[in-house]
Write a protein that holds these residues in place. Sequence first.
Motif, PDB file in Angstrom:
ATOM      1  N   ARG A 256       0.917  -1.433  -0.192  1.00  0.00           N
ATOM      2  CA  ARG A 256      -0.026  -0.255   0.066  1.00  0.00           C
ATOM      3  C   ARG A 256       0.570   1.315   0.058  1.00  0.00           C
ATOM      4  O   ARG A 256       0.334   2.177   0.264  1.00  0.00           O
ATOM      5  N   GLY A 257       1.831   0.899  -0.112  1.00  0.00           N
ATOM      6  CA  GLY A 257       3.141   2.321   0.441  1.00  0.00           C
ATOM      7  C   GLY A 257       2.929   3.373   1.753  1.00  0.00           C
ATOM      8  O   GLY A 257       3.552   4.066   1.518  1.00  0.00           O
ATOM      9  N   ARG A 258       2.715   1.857   2.717  1.00  0.00           N
ATOM     10  CA  ARG A 258       2.960   2.712   3.405  1.00  0.00           C
ATOM     11  C   ARG A 258       4.254   2.927   4.093  1.00  0.00           C
ATOM     12  O   ARG A 258       4.685   3.589   5.245  1.00  0.00           O
ATOM     13  N   LYS A 259       5.402   1.548   3.641  1.00  0.00           N
ATOM     14  CA  LYS A 259       6.061   1.619   4.309  1.00  0.00           C
ATOM     15  C   LYS A 259       7.409   1.562   3.412  1.00  0.00           C
ATOM     16  O   LYS A 259       6.851   1.060   2.402  1.00  0.00           O
ATOM     17  N   GLU A 260       8.565   2.726   3.516  1.00  0.00           N
ATOM     18  CA  GLU A 260       9.260   1.795   2.528  1.00  0.00           C
ATOM     19  C   GLU A 260      10.592   0.471   3.439  1.00  0.00           C
ATOM     20  O   GLU A 260      10.471   0.061   4.163  1.00  0.00           O
ATOM     21  N   ALA A 261      10.895   0.117   2.045  1.00  0.00           N
ATOM     22  CA  ALA A 261      11.277  -1.297   2.017  1.00  0.00           C
ATOM     23  C   ALA A 261      12.489  -1.306   1.881  1.00  0.00           C
ATOM     24  O   ALA A 261      13.728  -0.466   1.159  1.00  0.00           O
ATOM     25  N   SER A 262      13.570  -1.575   2.846  1.00  0.00           N
ATOM     26  CA  SER A 262      15.201  -1.801   2.500  1.00  0.00           C
ATOM     27  C   SER A 262      14.954  -3.027   1.144  1.00  0.00           C
ATOM     28  O   SER A 262      14.564  -3.873   0.903  1.00  0.00           O
ATOM     29  N   SER A 263      16.542  -2.570   0.798  1.00  0.00           N
ATOM     30  CA  SER A 263      16.474  -3.719  -0.059  1.00  0.00           C
ATOM     31  C   SER A 263      16.824  -4.848   0.122  1.00  0.00           C
ATOM     32  O   SER A 263      16.227  -6.285  -0.690  1.00  0.00           O
ATOM     33  N   GLU A 264      16.631  -5.881   1.886  1.00  0.00           N
ATOM     34  CA  GLU A 264      16.825  -6.679   1.697  1.00  0.00           C
ATOM     35  C   GLU A 264      15.120  -7.537   1.650  1.00  0.00           C
ATOM     36  O   GLU A 264      15.211  -8.491   1.084  1.00  0.00           O
ATOM     37  N   VAL A 265      14.459  -6.503   2.371  1.00  0.00           N
ATOM     38  CA  VAL A 265      13.536  -7.237   2.353  1.00  0.00           C
ATOM     39  C   VAL A 265      12.645  -7.410   0.842  1.00  0.00           C
ATOM     40  O   VAL A 265      12.271  -8.107   0.842  1.00  0.00           O
ATOM     41  N   LEU A 266      12.618  -5.658   0.152  1.00  0.00           N
ATOM     42  CA  LEU A 266      12.709  -5.777  -1.423  1.00  0.00           C
ATOM     43  C   LEU A 266      13.303  -7.055  -2.277  1.00  0.00           C
ATOM     44  O   LEU A 266      12.735  -8.014  -2.693  1.00  0.00           O
ATOM     45  N   ALA A 267      14.609  -7.317  -2.118  1.00  0.00           N
ATOM     46  CA  ALA A 267      15.241  -8.950  -2.543  1.00  0.00           C
ATOM     47  C   ALA A 267      14.193 -10.142  -2.280  1.00  0.00           C
ATOM     48  O   ALA A 267      13.914 -11.503  -2.914  1.00  0.00           O
ATOM     49  N   ALA A 268      14.045 -10.232  -0.397  1.00  0.00           N
ATOM     50  CA  ALA A 268      13.279 -11.456  -0.192  1.00  0.00           C
ATOM     51  C   ALA A 268      11.815 -11.378  -0.833  1.00  0.00           C
ATOM     52  O   ALA A 268      11.785 -11.926  -1.180  1.00  0.00           O
ATOM     53  N   ALA A 269      10.950  -9.939  -0.946  1.00  0.00           N
ATOM     54  CA  ALA A 269       9.421 -10.308  -1.927  1.00  0.00           C
ATOM     55  C   ALA A 269       9.956 -10.444  -3.273  1.00  0.00           C
ATOM     56  O   ALA A 269       8.867 -11.141  -3.347  1.00  0.00           O
TER      57      ALA A 269
END
Length: 128
Positions: A71-84
């Motif tokens: 929903r764009g409420r949180k900024e994803a860290s690079s680690e979380v974005l890579a995991a997703a």
Amino acid sequence: MTTRASDTQTARVVPLRPQQAPRPVPEPREPLLRDVVGGVLRRERLTQGRTLKDVAEAARISVPYLSELERGRKEASSEVLAAAARALGLGLGDVLSLVQRELVAVHSTVGRSRTATAGRYGGLCLAA
């Protein structure tokens, strides 16, 4: 017959709401990066017919956190974005490429002037 003063006066209409000048249409703004990233993640998940729970478990993040990312409420860290991305069967570069395409499309409709750098990279350049 006598004329009353009130008979010769015209009725005055008082509007219940004061008249307002029309609001100017705001210029479209470029979206925040977190909104575009979240939209890409959500679209990919829905395209695959997967649930938030399924993708969150595969990425080893909480369901509420993934929902907030989408929903764009949180900024994803690079680690979380890579995991997703991995949980969706994509690489980080794939997600960033989809984000870049969307930003270029939005950038061209916003009407911003292109800089020499933007023109060289076909609109925008994202680095991971």
